[in-house]
Design a protein around this motif. Structure first.
Motif, mmCIF file in Angstrom:
data_model
loop_
_atom_site.group_PDB
_atom_site.id
_atom_site.type_symbol
_atom_site.label_atom_id
_atom_site.label_comp_id
_atom_site.label_asym_id
_atom_site.label_seq_id
_atom_site.Cartn_x
_atom_site.Cartn_y
_atom_site.Cartn_z
ATOM 1 N N ALA A 48 0.982 -1.213 -0.398
ATOM 2 C CA ALA A 48 -0.039 -0.169 -0.131
ATOM 3 C C ALA A 48 0.842 1.357 -0.069
ATOM 4 O O ALA A 48 0.325 2.094 -0.698
ATOM 5 C CB ALA A 48 -0.936 0.099 1.426
ATOM 6 N N ALA A 49 2.039 1.275 0.615
ATOM 7 C CA ALA A 49 2.954 2.454 0.771
ATOM 8 C C ALA A 49 2.150 3.632 1.155
ATOM 9 O O ALA A 49 2.250 4.593 0.363
ATOM 10 C CB ALA A 49 3.742 2.558 -0.483
ATOM 11 N N PRO A 50 1.641 3.675 2.333
ATOM 12 C CA PRO A 50 0.697 4.810 2.847
ATOM 13 C C PRO A 50 1.971 6.165 2.770
ATOM 14 O O PRO A 50 3.072 5.731 3.404
ATOM 15 C CB PRO A 50 0.283 4.538 4.075
ATOM 16 C CG PRO A 50 1.002 3.089 4.616
ATOM 17 C CD PRO A 50 1.618 2.747 3.341
ATOM 18 N N LYS A 51 1.405 7.407 2.461
ATOM 19 C CA LYS A 51 2.142 8.311 2.521
ATOM 20 C C LYS A 51 2.077 9.417 3.668
ATOM 21 O O LYS A 51 0.986 9.151 4.158
ATOM 22 C CB LYS A 51 2.059 9.185 1.160
ATOM 23 C CG LYS A 51 2.186 8.564 0.045
ATOM 24 C CD LYS A 51 1.705 9.560 -1.308
ATOM 25 C CE LYS A 51 1.868 8.525 -2.641
ATOM 26 N NZ LYS A 51 0.585 7.740 -2.658
ATOM 27 N N ALA A 52 3.091 10.173 3.934
ATOM 28 C CA ALA A 52 2.593 11.126 5.114
ATOM 29 C C ALA A 52 1.383 11.834 4.929
ATOM 30 O O ALA A 52 1.290 12.397 3.641
ATOM 31 C CB ALA A 52 3.955 12.008 5.132
ATOM 32 N N GLY A 53 0.561 12.140 5.548
ATOM 33 C CA GLY A 53 -0.656 12.676 5.731
ATOM 34 C C GLY A 53 -1.593 12.074 4.770
ATOM 35 O O GLY A 53 -2.758 12.709 5.111
ATOM 36 N N GLU A 54 -1.602 10.872 4.380
ATOM 37 C CA GLU A 54 -2.707 10.227 3.757
ATOM 38 C C GLU A 54 -3.737 9.793 4.704
ATOM 39 O O GLU A 54 -2.899 8.957 6.045
ATOM 40 C CB GLU A 54 -1.928 9.253 2.813
ATOM 41 C CG GLU A 54 -3.010 8.343 1.952
ATOM 42 C CD GLU A 54 -2.497 7.542 0.794
ATOM 43 O OE1 GLU A 54 -3.012 7.322 -0.270
ATOM 44 O OE2 GLU A 54 -1.143 6.886 1.207
ATOM 45 N N ARG A 55 -4.697 9.561 4.494
ATOM 46 C CA ARG A 55 -5.740 9.125 5.202
ATOM 47 C C ARG A 55 -5.876 7.595 4.917
ATOM 48 O O ARG A 55 -6.089 7.062 3.847
ATOM 49 C CB ARG A 55 -7.146 9.576 5.215
ATOM 50 C CG ARG A 55 -7.125 11.108 5.395
ATOM 51 C CD ARG A 55 -8.090 11.906 4.796
ATOM 52 N NE ARG A 55 -7.745 12.081 3.227
ATOM 53 C CZ ARG A 55 -8.493 12.646 2.451
ATOM 54 N NH1 ARG A 55 -9.477 13.223 2.709
ATOM 55 N NH2 ARG A 55 -8.151 12.429 1.148
ATOM 56 N N VAL A 56 -5.750 6.749 6.129
ATOM 57 C CA VAL A 56 -5.659 5.368 5.885
ATOM 58 C C VAL A 56 -6.638 4.476 6.924
ATOM 59 O O VAL A 56 -6.767 4.872 8.199
ATOM 60 C CB VAL A 56 -4.162 4.542 6.254
ATOM 61 C CG1 VAL A 56 -4.236 3.299 6.454
ATOM 62 C CG2 VAL A 56 -3.064 5.184 5.229
ATOM 63 N N LEU A 57 -7.519 3.790 6.082
ATOM 64 C CA LEU A 57 -8.814 3.244 6.962
ATOM 65 C C LEU A 57 -8.366 1.622 7.560
ATOM 66 O O LEU A 57 -7.924 0.777 6.368
ATOM 67 C CB LEU A 57 -9.991 3.209 6.649
ATOM 68 C CG LEU A 57 -11.024 2.509 7.035
ATOM 69 C CD1 LEU A 57 -11.508 3.092 8.154
ATOM 70 C CD2 LEU A 57 -12.250 2.374 6.084
ATOM 71 N N VAL A 58 -8.311 1.338 8.787
ATOM 72 C CA VAL A 58 -7.908 -0.057 9.205
ATOM 73 C C VAL A 58 -9.069 -0.747 9.511
ATOM 74 O O VAL A 58 -9.594 -0.317 10.770
ATOM 75 C CB VAL A 58 -6.795 -0.243 10.091
ATOM 76 C CG1 VAL A 58 -6.288 -1.531 10.311
ATOM 77 C CG2 VAL A 58 -5.514 0.543 9.515
ATOM 78 N N GLU A 59 -9.406 -1.895 8.864
ATOM 79 C CA GLU A 59 -10.738 -2.441 9.639
ATOM 80 C C GLU A 59 -10.191 -3.341 10.492
ATOM 81 O O GLU A 59 -8.946 -3.924 10.420
ATOM 82 C CB GLU A 59 -11.424 -3.281 8.695
ATOM 83 C CG GLU A 59 -12.084 -2.450 7.443
ATOM 84 C CD GLU A 59 -12.462 -3.146 6.430
ATOM 85 O OE1 GLU A 59 -12.780 -4.379 6.638
ATOM 86 O OE2 GLU A 59 -12.893 -2.570 5.199
ATOM 87 N N ALA A 60 -10.815 -4.317 11.458
ATOM 88 C CA ALA A 60 -10.619 -4.986 12.469
ATOM 89 C C ALA A 60 -9.187 -4.494 13.217
ATOM 90 O O ALA A 60 -8.174 -5.310 13.429
ATOM 91 C CB ALA A 60 -10.130 -6.404 11.765
ATOM 92 N N ALA A 61 -9.127 -3.195 13.547
ATOM 93 C CA ALA A 61 -8.036 -2.676 14.008
ATOM 94 C C ALA A 61 -7.413 -3.278 15.371
ATOM 95 O O ALA A 61 -6.345 -2.874 15.686
ATOM 96 C CB ALA A 61 -8.066 -1.376 13.861
ATOM 97 N N ALA A 62 -8.366 -3.979 15.910
ATOM 98 C CA ALA A 62 -7.937 -4.496 17.365
ATOM 99 C C ALA A 62 -7.616 -5.994 17.262
ATOM 100 O O ALA A 62 -7.197 -6.497 18.023
ATOM 101 C CB ALA A 62 -9.396 -4.588 18.284
ATOM 102 N N GLY A 63 -7.452 -6.571 15.979
ATOM 103 C CA GLY A 63 -6.926 -7.867 15.676
ATOM 104 C C GLY A 63 -5.588 -7.918 15.726
ATOM 105 O O GLY A 63 -4.736 -6.632 15.727
ATOM 106 N N GLY A 64 -4.847 -9.141 15.368
ATOM 107 C CA GLY A 64 -3.617 -9.243 15.407
ATOM 108 C C GLY A 64 -2.875 -8.342 14.111
ATOM 109 O O GLY A 64 -1.762 -7.549 14.359
ATOM 110 N N VAL A 65 -3.448 -8.623 12.911
ATOM 111 C CA VAL A 65 -2.815 -7.949 11.915
ATOM 112 C C VAL A 65 -3.271 -6.536 11.805
ATOM 113 O O VAL A 65 -2.345 -5.633 11.567
ATOM 114 C CB VAL A 65 -3.428 -8.601 10.480
ATOM 115 C CG1 VAL A 65 -2.727 -7.808 9.301
ATOM 116 C CG2 VAL A 65 -2.721 -10.194 10.444
ATOM 117 N N GLY A 66 -4.380 -6.279 12.133
ATOM 118 C CA GLY A 66 -4.907 -4.896 12.277
ATOM 119 C C GLY A 66 -4.114 -3.881 13.418
ATOM 120 O O GLY A 66 -3.856 -2.868 12.674
ATOM 121 N N GLY A 67 -3.795 -4.451 14.378
ATOM 122 C CA GLY A 67 -3.085 -3.540 15.299
ATOM 123 C C GLY A 67 -1.794 -3.246 14.668
ATOM 124 O O GLY A 67 -1.267 -2.093 14.978
#
Length: 318
Positions: free
Chosen positions: A136-155
């Protein structure tokens, strides 16, 4: 040795503790005295239906990721490996046991500065999170949505995106999970059990550039609709029970890339080594949310299926 057997597909109760013959390492193999077992959601699906990447006749000792100490080596393997702390995949089965035998090339040594249980928690999730974040290579300032963010991968993805300078939106279900996501470094935290969650994300961000989709189903589709033109969506889980259904032509019309990164064995090993090194240096923190003794593997599976778990679930062998 102690082990947990799967003799028929079904509910968590089909995981039955018992014994199995002690394995002996042959040529090119090492024996690991297992301390911790890494559980993954796909193992619950395999136990229930036989679905997944694992194949083979029943009965079987399930489990594909362990950590422990090398206790013996085959006749042609360097004896100096004995005593080393390692994590290893097992090839798809045999992990819910006190001892496993794997090929000499399979184990990855654990850095001295990293606790063995943290290394086991990173075995599958760390390499997956790094693979996704690299793609994905998120950039500085880019908005990123993480689903299941309390899971192992998501966290871990929350941490990686935040470290890249992105503005991170974490989705999780329920107050306990949303608090953990906030503590992991998310800038915006939204409970996707609320019916207006997508509107709340839109109000907070105006839209997002990256979606890490760990839920699938309706949540994944609603997250896709939040992507700006030029955005990227990467699906890594189906906590809802089904993958997100986004036709390729729909994504193309929106100018959104559906990325499905893959890696061969050598790259997966390199990603595992990197995840362990990052954690040893304090830059990546796995969350071990719950632990069960080996003999209570059925309870661990039930907790995972009920969505009551956070972070990584381990079996402690002792």
């Amino acid at each position: 040795m102690r082990a947990v057997w799967l003799r028929e597909f079904g509910g968590p109760e089909v995981l039955v503790p018992g014994t199995a013959p002690d394995p002996t390492p042959g040529p090119g193999q090492v024996l690991i005295e297992v301390a911790h077992v890494n559980l993954t959601f796909v193992e619950t699906m395999f136990r229930a239906t036989g679905f997944g990447p694992f194949r083979g006749p029943l009965p079987v000792i399930p489990g594909n990721g362990v950590g422990g100490v090398i206790g013996a080596v085959g006749p042609d393997v360097e004896p100096g490996l004995v005593g080393r702390r390692v994590v290893s995949s097992t090839g798809g089965s045999g992990g819910y046991a006190a001892r496993v035998v794997v090929d000499r090339a399979a184990p990855v040594e654990v850095p001295d500065a990293l606790a063995l249980d943290d290394a086991v928690a990173l075995l599958a999730d760390g390499r997956t999170a790094l693979l996704l974040a690299d793609a994905a290579a998120p950039k500085a300032g880019e908005r990123v949505l993480v689903e299941a963010a309390a899971g192992g991968v998501g966290g871990l993805l929350v941490q990686l995106a935040a470290r890249a300078g992105a503005r991170v939106v974490g989705l999780a279900g329920g107050p306990r999970k949303t608090e953990l996501v906030r503590a992991a470094g998310a800038d915006v935290v939204v409970d996707y059990r609320e019916p207006d969650w997508a509107d709340r994300v839109r109000a907070a961000t105006g839209g997002v550039g990256v979606v890490f989709d760990g839920v699938g189903g309706d949540v994944g589709r609603a997250a896709f609709d939040l992507l700006d033109p030029g955005g990227r969506m990467l699906s890594f889980g189906l906590a809802s029970g089904r993958w997100t259904d986004v036709p390729t032509e729909t994504a193309t019309a929106r100018g959104v890339a559906l990325l499905r990164p893959t890696a061969g064995p050598d790259e997966l090993r390199a990603l595992t080594v990197r995840a362990l090194a990052e954690s040893a240096a304090g830059r990546l923190r796995p969350l071990i949310g719950q632990r069960f003794p080996l003999e209570r593997a059925a309870e661990a599976h039930a907790a995972m299926q009920s969505r009551a778990t956070v972070g990584k679930t381990l079996l402690d062998v002792g």
